[in-house]
Motif scaffolding. Structure first.
Motif, PDB file in Angstrom:
ATOM      1  N   PRO A  18       0.818  -1.223   0.000  1.00  0.00           N
ATOM      2  CA  PRO A  18       0.000   0.000   0.000  1.00  0.00           C
ATOM      3  C   PRO A  18       0.847   1.266   0.000  1.00  0.00           C
ATOM      4  CG  PRO A  18       0.077  -0.918   2.201  1.00  0.00           C
ATOM      5  CD  PRO A  18       0.786  -1.906   1.321  1.00  0.00           C
ATOM      6  N   ARG A  34     -12.805  11.712  -0.270  1.00  0.00           N
ATOM      7  CA  ARG A  34     -12.068  10.464  -0.457  1.00  0.00           C
ATOM      8  C   ARG A  34     -10.981  10.687  -1.505  1.00  0.00           C
ATOM      9  NH1 ARG A  34     -16.656  10.396  -3.463  1.00  0.00           N
ATOM     10  NH2 ARG A  34     -16.394   9.935  -5.684  1.00  0.00           N
ATOM     11  N   ARG A  37      -8.934   6.756  -6.163  1.00  0.00           N
ATOM     12  CA  ARG A  37      -8.505   5.396  -6.509  1.00  0.00           C
ATOM     13  C   ARG A  37      -8.046   4.676  -5.242  1.00  0.00           C
ATOM     14  NH1 ARG A  37      -4.279   5.553 -11.392  1.00  0.00           N
ATOM     15  NH2 ARG A  37      -4.722   3.304 -11.306  1.00  0.00           N
ATOM     16  N   ASP A  38      -8.188   3.370  -5.276  1.00  0.00           N
ATOM     17  CA  ASP A  38      -7.709   2.555  -4.161  1.00  0.00           C
ATOM     18  C   ASP A  38      -6.211   2.328  -4.302  1.00  0.00           C
ATOM     19  OD1 ASP A  38      -8.315   0.606  -1.871  1.00  0.00           O
ATOM     20  OD2 ASP A  38      -7.228  -0.644  -3.314  1.00  0.00           O
ATOM     21  N   GLU A  40      -4.405   0.388  -1.811  1.00  0.00           N
ATOM     22  CA  GLU A  40      -4.015  -0.620  -0.839  1.00  0.00           C
ATOM     23  C   GLU A  40      -3.037  -1.638  -1.413  1.00  0.00           C
ATOM     24  OE1 GLU A  40      -4.719  -1.025   2.519  1.00  0.00           O
ATOM     25  OE2 GLU A  40      -5.291   1.072   2.214  1.00  0.00           O
TER      26      GLU A  40
END
Length: 302
Positions: A18, A34, A37-38, A40
């Motif tokens: 991550p 937020r 994009r993720d 992790e």
């Protein structure tokens, strides 16, 4: 960031590991929601954008209220009325977690359901008016928890709201109906302050906990567990001028401000605080069976 500039230094991240999010910049008039994009599990080069929403949204006469209230991006958003508005007549109650600030404006409301179902956020500073220019809005229901503003206020705040030109007629076979000029039930730390139910509001009900403002206290199983001496409901500086009557057989509990103040719990010992409130409404009870119930100028039953 919101303007396309890099936040902090670029990161070198081991494949599949991550990335570490930087602190999003504070932007005037915006709320950070937020990252787009993720990250992790980073599998290659990435550019990640911060996503914001407006902190204050203005609502005018031409607002598509269904579109707005079905897509609340964040409970921190404040919706402000900039004019008197007419709410859609086919409105279906929605739960609401943000803030609606009427800024003193009038909401003309002829829908047959409460404005909100469960109010977790804040409703403040407006007049909810049931008149269509000719007659007041009449709402009927069976076996229900009902209020003109909300079905339930759950941990939310209602401040400076006036209710006028409504008639409710509730009946059914349920043990009790929770009925109030503002809301059917309220609790979990809810605050109701400086609200008025006008004399052109009439509440007719059967087998009911009916209050000028609130029917009964609400306390969910998980609320306040492990704590003591909590205030489950606070009502301050409110006035009721609405008349409340039963129109059928059965017991009823009619209170000028709150009908049922029973939230006894040996583990949590919640408090109910009512201060600086006044009731000018009349009670009428006609019944053919049962013991007749309880009346109270402020609270009917504890």
């Amino acid at each position: 960031d919101i303007d396309g500039y890099q936040i902090g230094e670029a990161q070198q991240v081991e494949h599949g590991r991550p990335a570490v999010a930087p602190v999003p910049p504070v932007v005037d008039g915006k709320l950070f929601l937020r990252w787009d994009r993720d990250f992790e599990s980073v599998m290659g080069d990435m550019t990640i954008q911060s996503v914001y929403t407006d902190a204050v949204v203005e609502l005018g006469a031409a607002t598509d209220f269904a579109e707005i209230f079905d897509n609340v991006p964040d409970p921190r958003v404040v919706y402000k009325l900039t004019a008197d508005v007419t709410w859609p007549s086919d409105w279906t109650s929605r739960s609401f977690e943000a803030t609606l600030d009427g800024q003193g404006h009038v909401i003309s409301y002829t829908a047959k359901t409460p404005l909100f179902s469960d109010l977790y956020g804040t409703a403040a500073n407006f007049i909810l008016d049931g008149t269509d220019g000719e007659s007041r809005t009449s709402i009927t229901g069976i076996n229900t928890t009902f209020g003109f503003l909300a079905r339930q206020v759950i941990g939310g705040t209602v401040s400076g709201v006036t209710i006028r030109n409504f008639l409710s007629e509730l009946s059914g076979s349920a043990n009790y109906i929770n009925d109030g000029g503002l809301c059917g039930t309220a609790g979990n730390g809810a605050l109701i302050e400086n609200c008025t139910i006008e004399s052109n509001v009439l509440i007719r009900t059967r087998l009911s906990y009916a209050g000028g403002l609130v029917g009964s206290v609400y306390m969910s199983d998980g609320w306040g567990v492990g704590e003591q001496d909590l205030t489950v409901l606070e009502i301050r500086g409110c006035t009721n001028r609405a008349d409340i009557c039963t129109f059928s057989s059965g017991d009823a509990n009619l209170g000028g401000i709150l009908a049922l103040a029973d939230a006894n719990d040996a583990a949590r010992r919640p408090r109910i605080l009512i201060a600086d409130c006044v009731n000018f409404g009349n009670f009428t009870m006609t019944y053919t069976s049962g013991i007749g119930g309880h009346f109270g100028g402020i609270v009917a039953e504890r």
